[in-house]
Every structure is written in structure tokens, then in C-alpha cells.
Motif scaffolding. Structure first.
Motif, PDB file in Angstrom:
ATOM      1  N   GLN A  21       0.832  -1.207   0.000  1.00 56.03           N
ATOM      2  CA  GLN A  21       0.000   0.000   0.000  1.00 56.03           C
ATOM      3  C   GLN A  21       0.867   1.259   0.000  1.00 56.03           C
ATOM      4  OE1 GLN A  21      -3.411   0.655   0.031  1.00 56.03           O
ATOM      5  NE2 GLN A  21      -3.692  -1.485  -0.512  1.00 56.03           N
ATOM      6  N   THR A  22       1.923   1.244   0.800  1.00 53.81           N
ATOM      7  CA  THR A  22       2.818   2.401   0.889  1.00 53.81           C
ATOM      8  C   THR A  22       3.476   2.680  -0.455  1.00 53.81           C
ATOM      9  OG1 THR A  22       3.225   1.927   3.217  1.00 53.81           O
ATOM     10  CG2 THR A  22       4.828   3.343   2.097  1.00 53.81           C
TER      11      THR A  22
ATOM     12  N   GLU B  50       2.437   1.810  -3.483  1.00 54.27           N
ATOM     13  CA  GLU B  50       1.440   2.273  -4.457  1.00 54.27           C
ATOM     14  C   GLU B  50       1.115   3.754  -4.246  1.00 54.27           C
ATOM     15  OE1 GLU B  50      -1.951  -0.330  -4.243  1.00 54.27           O
ATOM     16  OE2 GLU B  50      -0.762  -2.076  -4.867  1.00 54.27           O
ATOM     17  N   ILE B  51       0.942   4.153  -3.004  1.00 53.73           N
ATOM     18  CA  ILE B  51       0.632   5.548  -2.702  1.00 53.73           C
ATOM     19  C   ILE B  51       1.820   6.449  -3.025  1.00 53.73           C
ATOM     20  CG2 ILE B  51       0.134   7.162  -0.812  1.00 53.73           C
ATOM     21  CD1 ILE B  51      -1.605   4.857   0.398  1.00 53.73           C
TER      22      ILE B  51
ATOM     23  N   LYS C  19       2.029   7.098  -6.746  1.00 54.06           N
ATOM     24  CA  LYS C  19       0.993   8.051  -7.167  1.00 54.06           C
ATOM     25  C   LYS C  19       1.352   9.480  -6.744  1.00 54.06           C
ATOM     26  CE  LYS C  19      -2.875   4.850  -7.332  1.00 54.06           C
ATOM     27  NZ  LYS C  19      -4.178   4.466  -6.780  1.00 54.06           N
ATOM     28  N   MET C  20       1.840   9.631  -5.532  1.00 54.45           N
ATOM     29  CA  MET C  20       2.209  10.962  -5.060  1.00 54.45           C
ATOM     30  C   MET C  20       3.370  11.525  -5.874  1.00 54.45           C
ATOM     31  SD  MET C  20       1.816  10.482  -0.944  1.00 54.45           S
ATOM     32  CE  MET C  20       2.260  12.161  -0.544  1.00 54.45           C
TER      33      MET C  20
ATOM     34  N   GLU D  85      -0.320  12.500  -8.755  1.00 55.91           N
ATOM     35  CA  GLU D  85      -1.714  12.051  -8.784  1.00 55.91           C
ATOM     36  C   GLU D  85      -2.370  12.284  -7.431  1.00 55.91           C
ATOM     37  OE1 GLU D  85      -2.284   8.058 -10.238  1.00 55.91           O
ATOM     38  OE2 GLU D  85      -0.512   8.218 -11.510  1.00 55.91           O
ATOM     39  N   GLU D  86      -3.666  12.522  -7.461  1.00 56.09           N
ATOM     40  CA  GLU D  86      -4.411  12.676  -6.215  1.00 56.09           C
ATOM     41  C   GLU D  86      -4.677  11.296  -5.636  1.00 56.09           C
ATOM     42  OE1 GLU D  86      -8.334  14.987  -4.509  1.00 56.09           O
ATOM     43  OE2 GLU D  86      -7.507  15.516  -6.467  1.00 56.09           O
ATOM     44  N   ILE D  87      -4.625  11.219  -4.334  1.00 51.23           N
ATOM     45  CA  ILE D  87      -4.869   9.951  -3.647  1.00 51.23           C
ATOM     46  C   ILE D  87      -6.341   9.906  -3.250  1.00 51.23           C
ATOM     47  CG2 ILE D  87      -4.185   8.474  -1.715  1.00 51.23           C
ATOM     48  CD1 ILE D  87      -1.913   9.142  -3.705  1.00 51.23           C
ATOM     49  N   TYR D  88      -7.040   8.890  -3.723  1.00 45.68           N
ATOM     50  CA  TYR D  88      -8.453   8.709  -3.399  1.00 45.68           C
ATOM     51  C   TYR D  88      -8.596   7.532  -2.441  1.00 45.68           C
ATOM     52  CZ  TYR D  88      -9.241  11.733  -7.400  1.00 45.68           C
ATOM     53  OH  TYR D  88      -9.232  12.789  -8.276  1.00 45.68           O
ATOM     54  N   THR D  89      -9.251   7.795  -1.332  1.00 47.06           N
ATOM     55  CA  THR D  89      -9.536   6.744  -0.363  1.00 47.06           C
ATOM     56  C   THR D  89     -10.956   6.935   0.141  1.00 47.06           C
ATOM     57  OG1 THR D  89      -8.783   8.004   1.550  1.00 47.06           O
ATOM     58  CG2 THR D  89      -7.119   6.691   0.393  1.00 47.06           C
TER      59      THR D  89
END
Length: 109
Positions: A48-49, A51-52, A55-56, A60-64
Motif C-alpha cells: 500500500q505504501t 502504491e501511494i 501516485k504521489m 496524482e491525487e490519492i483517493y480513499t
């Protein structure tokens, strides 16, 4: 805390829990002086870390589905499912994930 309980003859009689499945805590579970520890799969956490982070880095914006307020703003948050590790599931959790080896946990000093 365990040491204080041992001094009073209460180790294993008073429930003690821990966090992060530290090796000494898992060893205490095996010994019976700690009831359980909270563990989050290190594989899930690192995946998860990564992947985030990618994106950062790409802007890219992080959507959760969850956010937590850090005192200044709502921060997108990924919550991992914690697992209660006890005597019955040490093999299926921390050993299977290669977080701790069976030899390290059950080592006799």
C-alpha cells in the motif's frame, strides 16, 4: 510492565497486550506472559505504501474512502486490517509473513 508483574508473581495472570508484533512480545505470548499483540501485515503495509508513494511522486491525487484530520486538513487515509496475534495463530501471521522466523520466536537463550 511484564517485569513488574513477574516480581509480584502475577506474570501470565494479568492480561497484557502489545502492538506491532515486536519479537519480544511474540516470545512473551509463547511463554504465556502476554495475551496478544496487534499486527498489520507487513506485506500489505509495504504494498500500500509503495502504491501511494508512486501516485504521489507522479502528482496524482490519492483517493480513499477514509480521511483523518491532522489538525489542519483531512488527509486521505488507508486503514489496514489489524490482526490479533495469539498463541493459536503465530504461524499463520508473523511467521507466514516472514515478519519473524520460527527460530527467532521459539529460540532458547
Amino acid at each position: 510492565m511484564i517485569e513488574a508483574l513477574e516480581e509480584e508473581g502475577l506474570a501470565g495472570k494479568i492480561p497484557v497486550v502489545g502492538q506491532d508484533a515486536e519479537l519480544e512480545g511474540v516470545r512473551r505470548i509463547v511463554e504465556g506472559t502476554q495475551s496478544m499483540t496487534v499486527y498489520k501485515s507487513i506485506k500489505s503495509l509495504t504494498q500500500q505504501t509503495a502504491e501511494i508513494a508512486v501516485k504521489m511522486a507522479a502528482g496524482e491525487e490519492i483517493y480513499t474512502s477514509t480521511t483523518l484530520n491532522n489538525g489542519k486538513k483531512n488527509v486521505p487515509t488507508v486503514l489496514l486490517r489489524p490482526v490479533a496475534v495469539n498463541k493459536d495463530n503465530i504461524q499463520e501471521t508473523v511467521i507466514q509473513d516472514d515478519y519473524h522466523s520460527k527460530e527467532d520466536i521459539y529460540a532458547v537463550d
